[in-house]
Each structure stands twice: as C-alpha cells, then as structure tokens.
Design a protein around this motif. Structure first.
Motif, short mmCIF file in Angstrom:
data_model
loop_
_atom_site.label_atom_id
_atom_site.label_comp_id
_atom_site.label_asym_id
_atom_site.label_seq_id
_atom_site.Cartn_x
_atom_site.Cartn_y
_atom_site.Cartn_z
N SER A 1 27.10 -34.41 18.45
CA SER A 1 28.28 -34.99 19.08
C SER A 1 29.47 -35.13 18.13
O SER A 1 30.40 -34.34 18.18
N SER B 1 24.19 -40.71 20.33
CA SER B 1 23.34 -41.84 20.73
C SER B 1 23.59 -42.13 22.20
O SER B 1 24.48 -41.55 22.82
N GLY B 2 22.79 -43.04 22.76
CA GLY B 2 22.96 -43.35 24.17
C GLY B 2 22.67 -42.14 25.03
O GLY B 2 21.67 -41.45 24.84
N ARG B 3 23.58 -41.83 25.96
CA ARG B 3 23.35 -40.68 26.84
C ARG B 3 23.51 -39.36 26.09
O ARG B 3 23.16 -38.30 26.62
N ARG B 4 24.02 -39.44 24.84
CA ARG B 4 24.15 -38.22 24.04
C ARG B 4 23.00 -38.07 23.04
O ARG B 4 23.05 -37.21 22.17
N THR B 5 21.99 -38.89 23.17
CA THR B 5 20.82 -38.75 22.30
C THR B 5 20.23 -37.35 22.43
O THR B 5 20.06 -36.84 23.54
N GLY B 6 19.94 -36.73 21.29
CA GLY B 6 19.40 -35.37 21.29
C GLY B 6 20.47 -34.29 21.31
O GLY B 6 20.13 -33.11 21.26
N TRP C 1 24.38 -36.42 15.14
CA TRP C 1 23.61 -36.57 16.36
C TRP C 1 24.14 -37.74 17.18
O TRP C 1 24.52 -38.78 16.62
N THR D 1 25.18 -28.19 20.24
CA THR D 1 23.79 -28.43 19.85
C THR D 1 23.05 -27.12 19.62
O THR D 1 22.14 -27.05 18.78
N ASN E 1 20.96 -37.98 10.12
CA ASN E 1 21.86 -38.14 11.24
C ASN E 1 22.91 -37.04 11.36
O ASN E 1 23.63 -36.97 12.35
#
Length: 509
Positions: free
Chosen positions: A400, A392-397, A390, A438, A451
C-alpha cells in the motif's frame, strides 16, 4: 578496452561533486577507446546499449547474479560485452528464455563484482552515470576538442549520444556539424517547466501560445512519402500499434514531415477517456477497442525545410496549413485574463490544463526550459517508487504505502543520479492499483524488512501535491504536502523523474 575501466571511471565520477572533475575523468576514458568501441562504451555509461531492451528483466538478472560467482580479475572487453548483448537480444523462438539465461550466466561468470553491477545497470537501464548524460556530452566535447554546444545539439537531433561521440572523436571536419534532423529518426522531445497559474506563466513568457494540455500520450510522427513512423516520448517505435494515427498523417498534404503532438481516446460525447485507456493501446500489440485520435502542437520539418530554429509563430502557421483539423486548441496572447480563460475552457472540456509557450521560442530538442510552461490546477510531479509498505485493516496482505523519491542528478543530497526520498502516500490508490502493486513490486524487489518491500528505482508514478514544506525528516530537506497518487507512468523512465531541485524550488513560492 576492458569494461573494468568503465567501472573504475564510473566510480570516480560518482565519488566527486565537481562537474569539471567528472568531465575530465570521462574525457580521459573516451580518448583511450578504439573507434569501434566508442559508441558501445558510451551506451554502457548511460545505460542505453545499442541493442535496446534485450529481454532480461530484474527477476531473471537477480537469479543469475545470485547463482553465479564473480570472477577474481577482469577480462571482459567492451567489444565482448557488446557481442554478448547481441546474442542475448537475438535469442528468439522456442527455448529462447533458456538461451538468454545461459548467455547471461556465462557473461556474469567472467565478470568481477564491479563488472556485474555495471552489466546489471546496462541491462536494466539503471547505470548511475545515465543521469549525467549532459556531463558525458561535455566530456565528448572535451575529448574531441569540439564546441560543447555543437556536441549537445548533434546528440539531441540524432537521439544517439554514442554515435555522436564516435563522429566527434573520429569523424571528418564538418561531419559533426552536419548532423541534423532526419525524417524517420526520432529526436528528443522538447520539455516544459511548471507554473502554478496561467497568469504566472504568461508573466514569464510574454506573448505566448496558450494551448490545451491533453491528458494523452506524447507522440512524434515522421512521414517520408507513404512511410509513416510513430514514436513515444521515450523514442520507442509504436507505429504498428497506432494505425489510425498513421492513416491521419498519410492524409496530410505533405511528402516529408516531422510532427510533435499527443494522442488519446475519446468517448462518444467527445470528452477524453482516462489516460490508462490510451496507454493500454501503447502496451498491447493487437488491442483495438480504444480508438486513438492525434492532435499536433508542433512541426519540426516540412518537405525539406527544418523548422526547429524558427520561432514558434512560424511553426504554428505551418502546422495550421498542413494539419488544420488536427491542431491542439489554443490562443496566442500576452493577456493573463485570456490565458486564464483558455485554461478554464480546457478544464471544462476534461483536459489537464494548459501549456503556455513563448511565441518566439525555437524548438529546443531534449531541453526543459522557461519557453514552455505547463499549468495544471493541482501541482503534479513524476516521482520514483523506492519502497512499498504492507497495508493494514482492509488492505492487509496488499502493498500500500509508497515511498517516493525525486531524482538528484548532481548528487547534491546523495549519490549523483540517485533518488532522494521526499515523502510517502497511500492516498489515491484504487483497489485495482493495490492489486497491481502487490504483484509488481516483488518482481523488482531488492530487499525487504518485516513491513516494507524495497524495490529497484524504475517505476515512475505521477503524484499530485498541494506543495512542499521544510522537513528534517528527509535528506532533501523537504516533504510533500497532501500527496496522492494520480497514475503510474508506464510511458516514462526513471531518468525522466522530476528533480529534488525542482521540488525545493517550490519553497520559494
């Protein structure tokens, strides 16, 4: 024969690193099969049932396994599994999904835990023995007391190891040797090795045809009279999806022909469009926005004459005669400077690089050797996604960071036919690919942690790298340098991934 015997033999093959022991175990199994069991059993062992894909995916299979208690003792025969796959594949129309699910549950309810694993592998094309098809071909030769080279050649030219095994074990004298090219029946394509520069490739091949490497999709085209069939590199029939290719081949001055080449979409300026636009035509039944143009680089048969054993020089002359307007650009040379120039011209035209082919080489169906060598400005390899973290930052959710694995066909670093992790990367992922990942990876999830989503090793991704370095972090002893995603390869299966041995070979450079 009970499929439990296939389970037991597969386990024995996976448990040993000795090629001779693998061959002996498989040959002993093959000798015990009834004639009508041979082809289905071989298909099960290599993860390629004769029915092909039967409409059962990972999610449906997982649901069926989770809700079905395994049988205590084995009872399913090879013939019964083959018949069950016929019924599942034949389900069509309204209610077909429910019918397939019912058939699958009934089959799994009769299967032991080991048999359930085998059935799952067969349905998903992920039987571990599948990576050992070469060993199985040698086992057929051992069981039938036939020359191994004759068996391998028959399997390559027929595209069907199961039928080759049946002929080898039960056929009349000379029947196996008589298996050859058949117009309309796809054969395994010849494959290319990799080099860092055109000069290095020329040094290996000597005089060669240095050809543009197009950023397209591999096609094999067969014509018999007015009937034309087009196959992918995986031997899937896509004739109905590529009418413009069919039209071009119908216009050639031949009656019977087998051609090898590429097809891709071009922009208005004649430059190649992105690979994904070409592949969208392969994956859609009715999409016509992107027009495909075929280019051919080899010919295997012309009007009753097989050419695969003739040198490339003869095949290229024949190709130029029958398809002068559709030959891939290139030059024949032994001069490294000329090879470098052709490579620069290919790159300037928007293509991937060049393929350097020994002018004396025959067409080795299904083989990857030193006769054909692809050269790209950046090294790229086809790897398998093992897991995804998963963001983080702008890629949260969003899923990646990819865990990447290379094929280990011999089990040198783990399970034979398994995948050895060689690195991670999130570089090169566009917003579109992040969204796709995703949605896609949870559909093939096998387990997860807080994670990371671990997935079935079925998704092939092309990764560009600057090389490899020694590393104790991963079991293969190497890690990728500056890995970045180029694209997902929907046209390739996991058995076509590059091997850990190929990647380790870069250390010598």
């Amino acid at each position: 024969m009970l499929i439990d015997e296939l389970v037991t033999t597969s386990a024995a093959v996976a448990a040993t690193r000795s090629r001779l022991a693998k061959i002996d175990a498989l040959a002993e199994l093959l000798r015990r099969l009834e004639p009508d069991e041979i082809a289905p059993a071989v298909g099960f062992l290599v993860g390629r049932p004769r029915q092909g894909r039967v409409g059962v995916g990972w999610r449906g299979l997982s649901a069926a396994v989770e809700t079905t208690e395994a049988a205590a003792s084995p009872s399913i025969t090879v013939a019964e599994l083959d018949a069950a796959l016929d019924r599942i594949a034949g389900a069509a129309g309204t209610g077909s999904s429910g019918e397939r699910a019912r058939e699958l549950r009934e089959l799994l309810a009769r299967a032991t835990e080991g048999e359930q694993h085998l059935i799952a592998g067969v349905l998903l094309g992920e039987v571990r023995t599948g990576a050992l098809a070469g060993v199985l071909a040698d086992a057929v030769a051992r069981a039938a007391d036939r020359p191994a080279e004759v068996v391998r050649r028959a399997a390559m030219l027929s595209g069907d190891l199961g039928e080759t095994a049946r002929v080898a074990l039960t056929g009349a004298a000379g029947e196996l040797e008589a298996i050859g090219l058949v117009v309309g029946r796809a054969v395994q394509p010849m494959l290319a090795a990799t080099a860092g520069t055109p000069s290095a490739a020329i040094e290996q091949t000597g005089e060669a045809s240095v050809e543009f490497k197009l950023d397209g999709a591999r096609i094999q085209v067969h014509r018999a009279g007015d009937e034309v069939r087009v196959f992918t590199r995986n031997l899937a029939d896509i004739t109905h999806r590529v009418p413009e290719v069919v039209e071009v081949v119908r216009g050639l001055p031949v009656d019977r022909v087998i051609l090898d080449g590429e097809t891709l979409s071009l922009g208005e300026d004649g430059a190649p469009r992105p690979f994904q636009e070409t592949m969208s035509r392969f994956g859609a039944e009715n999409a016509r926005e992107a027009v495909l143009h075929p280019w051919f680089f080899d010919v295997l048969h012309v009007d009753g004459r097989d050419l695969i054993d003739e040198p490339l020089a003869a095949r290229l002359a024949e190709l130029e005669r029958i398809a002068p307007g559709h030959c891939i650009p290139g030059e024949v040379t032994a001069d490294a400077d000329i090879a470098e120039r052709v490579s620069r011209e290919a790159l300037a035209a928007g293509h991937e690089g060049v393929v350097v082919k020994s002018i004396d080489s025959p067409y080795a169906a299904g083989r990857r050797g030193a006769s054909w060598i692809k050269v790209k400005p950046v090294l790229s390899y086809d790897l398998v996604v093992l897991a995804c973290e998963w963001g983080s930052g702008r890629r949260t959710g969003l899923l990646s960071n990819l865990h990447l694995g290379a094929l280990d066909p011999t089990g040198e670093f783990g399970e034979p036919g398994g995948y050895v992790m060689v690195g991670k990367t999130f570089k090169g992922l566009t917003d579109e690919l992040l969204r796709w990942q995703t949605e896609h990876f949870p559909e093939i999830e096998v387990r997860r942690t807080a994670n990371t989503v671990f997935v079935a090793p079925v998704t092939v991704v092309e990764i560009a790298i600057d090389g490899v370095q020694r590393s104790s972090r991963y079991p293969g002893g190497i890690a990728l340098r500056f890995a970045r995603v180029k694209r997902y390869r929907d046209d390739k299966g996991p058995a076509e991934a590059d091997t850990i041995q190929t990647l380790r070979g870069l250390l010598r450079g």
